[in-house]
Design an enzyme around this catalytic site. Structure first.
Site, PDB file in Angstrom:
ATOM      1  N   ARG A  55      20.753  43.258  80.448  1.00 13.49           N
ATOM      2  CA  ARG A  55      22.187  42.916  80.383  1.00 13.49           C
ATOM      3  C   ARG A  55      22.654  42.406  81.741  1.00 13.49           C
ATOM      4  O   ARG A  55      23.416  41.458  81.842  1.00 13.49           O
ATOM      5  CB  ARG A  55      23.029  44.124  79.928  1.00 13.49           C
ATOM      6  CG  ARG A  55      24.526  43.879  80.083  1.00 13.49           C
ATOM      7  CD  ARG A  55      25.417  44.855  79.318  1.00 13.49           C
ATOM      8  NE  ARG A  55      24.943  46.211  79.246  1.00 13.49           N
ATOM      9  CZ  ARG A  55      24.945  47.089  80.272  1.00 13.49           C
ATOM     10  NH1 ARG A  55      25.418  46.730  81.459  1.00 13.49           N
ATOM     11  NH2 ARG A  55      24.478  48.309  80.100  1.00 13.49           N
ATOM     12  N   TYR A 107      41.414  23.664  71.770  1.00 13.10           N
ATOM     13  CA  TYR A 107      40.663  24.239  70.654  1.00 13.10           C
ATOM     14  C   TYR A 107      41.451  25.408  70.050  1.00 13.10           C
ATOM     15  O   TYR A 107      41.970  26.255  70.791  1.00 13.10           O
ATOM     16  CB  TYR A 107      39.290  24.696  71.166  1.00 13.10           C
ATOM     17  CG  TYR A 107      38.531  25.528  70.172  1.00 13.10           C
ATOM     18  CD1 TYR A 107      38.271  25.053  68.892  1.00 13.10           C
ATOM     19  CD2 TYR A 107      38.071  26.798  70.506  1.00 13.10           C
ATOM     20  CE1 TYR A 107      37.583  25.823  67.975  1.00 13.10           C
ATOM     21  CE2 TYR A 107      37.373  27.566  69.597  1.00 13.10           C
ATOM     22  CZ  TYR A 107      37.129  27.079  68.334  1.00 13.10           C
ATOM     23  OH  TYR A 107      36.455  27.835  67.427  1.00 13.10           O
ATOM     24  N   ASP A 179      38.039  23.480  80.670  1.00 12.89           N
ATOM     25  CA  ASP A 179      37.053  23.535  79.595  1.00 12.89           C
ATOM     26  C   ASP A 179      36.395  22.158  79.541  1.00 12.89           C
ATOM     27  O   ASP A 179      37.020  21.166  79.151  1.00 12.89           O
ATOM     28  CB  ASP A 179      37.756  23.886  78.275  1.00 12.89           C
ATOM     29  CG  ASP A 179      36.773  24.063  77.134  1.00 12.89           C
ATOM     30  OD1 ASP A 179      35.734  23.377  77.140  1.00 12.89           O
ATOM     31  OD2 ASP A 179      37.052  24.866  76.221  1.00 12.89           O
ATOM     32  N   LYS A 204      27.905  23.316  71.895  1.00 10.92           N
ATOM     33  CA  LYS A 204      28.179  21.910  71.594  1.00 10.92           C
ATOM     34  C   LYS A 204      27.145  21.021  72.306  1.00 10.92           C
ATOM     35  O   LYS A 204      25.978  21.128  72.024  1.00 10.92           O
ATOM     36  CB  LYS A 204      29.627  21.601  71.983  1.00 10.92           C
ATOM     37  CG  LYS A 204      30.638  22.615  71.402  1.00 10.92           C
ATOM     38  CD  LYS A 204      30.602  22.627  69.901  1.00 10.92           C
ATOM     39  CE  LYS A 204      31.551  23.558  69.189  1.00 10.92           C
ATOM     40  NZ  LYS A 204      31.989  24.796  69.758  1.00 10.92           N
TER      41      LYS A 204
HETATM   42  N1  PLP Z   1      36.073  25.219  73.794  1.00  6.07           N
HETATM   43  C1  PLP Z   1      36.056  24.144  72.989  1.00  6.07           C
HETATM   44  C2  PLP Z   1      36.612  22.842  73.475  1.00  6.07           C
HETATM   45  C3  PLP Z   1      35.545  24.254  71.686  1.00  6.07           C
HETATM   46  O1  PLP Z   1      35.556  23.173  70.894  1.00  6.07           O
HETATM   47  C4  PLP Z   1      35.030  25.505  71.248  1.00  6.07           C
HETATM   48  C5  PLP Z   1      34.489  25.664  69.893  1.00  6.07           C
HETATM   49  O2  PLP Z   1      34.600  24.783  69.065  1.00  6.07           O
HETATM   50  C6  PLP Z   1      35.080  26.599  72.123  1.00  6.07           C
HETATM   51  C7  PLP Z   1      35.588  26.417  73.399  1.00  6.07           C
HETATM   52  C8  PLP Z   1      34.588  27.956  71.701  1.00  6.07           C
HETATM   53  O3  PLP Z   1      33.193  27.994  71.774  1.00  6.07           O
HETATM   54  P1  PLP Z   1      32.264  28.892  70.820  1.00  6.07           P
HETATM   55  O4  PLP Z   1      32.463  28.411  69.417  1.00  6.07           O
HETATM   56  O5  PLP Z   1      30.893  28.646  71.369  1.00  6.07           O
HETATM   57  O6  PLP Z   1      32.700  30.310  70.987  1.00  6.07           O
END
Ligand code: PLP
Length: 386
Positions: A55, A107, A179, A204
């Site tokens: 961990r 998101y 992000d 992604k």
């Molecule tokens: N940030 C963005 C721009 C996203 O599109 C997503 C998920 O679609 C996330 C964060 C969250 O990521 P996760 O689905 O891996 O938890």
């Protein structure tokens, strides 16, 4: 590759394939092993070789953390079990009462985490238009601790000026989180523009093949890194070694995939612009796109995501999303295969009724790396079905 080369001398594609990935010293294995051991033998109490318990640290995770940190021009990288786990770890930097300023397009899951999980615990938030820098300066609330922006945003692909927003936030002692999921470090490196923290859904483009869920955080500041790593261990939202390996493998081809994603997205945009069924095409390269100037300044290219609104409304948008053959109707994005979705009913349903609600005639495409002509023909025939 020595520690220094991991962040400096070699170019992006070389670091993607070598940073953190020296051949394994005991066997010479060229491919990073998946280290499944949860615990590591010590030569006497406290005499470990850098790993004690998985961990806290794991060799496969360290390889991934070194690789992606290098690509983000970061001194420190931390891998997580999902993008949202990474986001949650970052939000734990705040003290109760400190406000989160969120860009007004993001998101839906990020909105849900901030508005539905953190806000009730005493962390206020507000949604702001981060393209309007004068309003940002003028209406800055006193209690802001963190500015949170996606650029390009999900799903409207709005772009925000990272350097300008960071300057405003830093004058007011707030930290800036970017992000970077849609751009990836190949197209944009927010830390080099002054941002404090970069976060990714590694699910992604980093993973790139729709076969692993993961998250990533990159920072330069040592104190921030210590605090984030403390929580990574203390709260424990870490990825499994196999998942680390999958992301590490995906990232090796990030540069070539991103080039093809961008090329294919442009071919789709060429079809959509001026098409009679389309109300508006959303793509950062278009001169009238919100934040085009910021994108042109801070991105190497404009990305593989394309959104558009359908002139005939919601039902017609649903018909388009249902009618493609190569583009698979599914949530998520950033992988080799092309995906299509209706954000209002799918990825952004949790933002309904909020300032982040998306138009109901919006369709979002994650343009994959298949043959461009096949992809264009597929969207053309889907639009013909309206
Ligand atoms: N940030 C963005 C721009 C996203 O599109 C997503 C998920 O679609 C996330 C964060 C969250 O990521 P996760 O689905 O891996 O938890």
């Amino acid at each position: 590759m020595g520690e220094e080369e991991q962040t400096t001398s070699y170019s992006f594609s070389t670091r993607a394939i070598h940073a953190g990935q020296d051949p394994e010293p005991t066997t010479g294995a060229v491919v990073t092993p998946i280290s499944l051991s949860t615990t590591f033998a010590q030569d006497g109490v406290g005499g470990h070789k850098g790993f004690e318990y998985s961990r806290s640290g794991n060799p496969t995770r360290t390889a991934l953390e070194t690789q992606v940190a290098s690509l983000e021009e970061a001194a420190h990288g931390l891998a997580f079990a999902s993008g949202l786990a990474a986001e949650d770890n970052i939000l734990r930097l705040l003290r109760p009462g400190q406000r989160i300023l969120l860009g007004n397009d993001a998101y839906g899951g990020t909105f849900r985490l901030i508005a539905k999980v953190w806000s009730p615990l005493g962390f206020p938030w507000s949604a702001v238009d981060l393209t309007d820098l004068d309003a940002l300066r003028a209406d800055w609330p006193d209690d802001v601790g963190m500015v949170w922006l996606e650029t390009p945003t999900n799903p409207l692909l709005t772009c925000f000026d990272i350097e300008a927003i960071t300057a405003i936030a830093h004058e007011r002692e707030a930290i800036v989180v970017v992000d970077n999921t849609f751009a990836t470090p190949y197209l944009q490196q927010p830390l080099t523009l002054g941002a404090d923290i970069v976060v990714h859904s590694a699910t992604k483009y980093l993973g790139g093949h729709s076969d692993v869920v993961g998250g990533f955080v990159a920072v330069n500041d040592n104190e921030l890194a210590d605090r984030l790593r403390f929580t990574q261990n203390a709260a424990g939202a870490i990825p499994a070694p196999f998942d680390c390996y999958m992301v590490l493998r995906g990232v090796k081809t990030l540069a070539v995939r991103m080039e093809r994603h961008c090329q294919n997205a442009r071919a789709i945009v060429d079809l959509l612009v001026g098409h009679p069924a389309i109300e508006r095409v959303l793509y950062p390269q278009l001169p009238d796109h919100p934040g085009h100037a910021a994108a042109a300044k801070q991105m190497r290219d404009f990305g593989g995501m394309v959104s558009f609104t359908v002139a005939a409304g919601q039902e017609a948008a649903m018909t388009v999303a249902d009618s493609s053959e190569i583009f698979t109707l599914a949530e998520s994005l950033g992988a080799v295969e092309s995906l299509i979705e209706h954000p209002g009913a799918m990825t952004h349903a949790s933002a309904a009724g909020s300032p982040l609600e998306v138009p109901d005639n919006l369709v979002r495409l994650s343009v994959g790396i298949e043959d461009a002509a096949d992809l264009v023909a597929d969207i053309e025939q889907a639009l013909d079905r309206i």
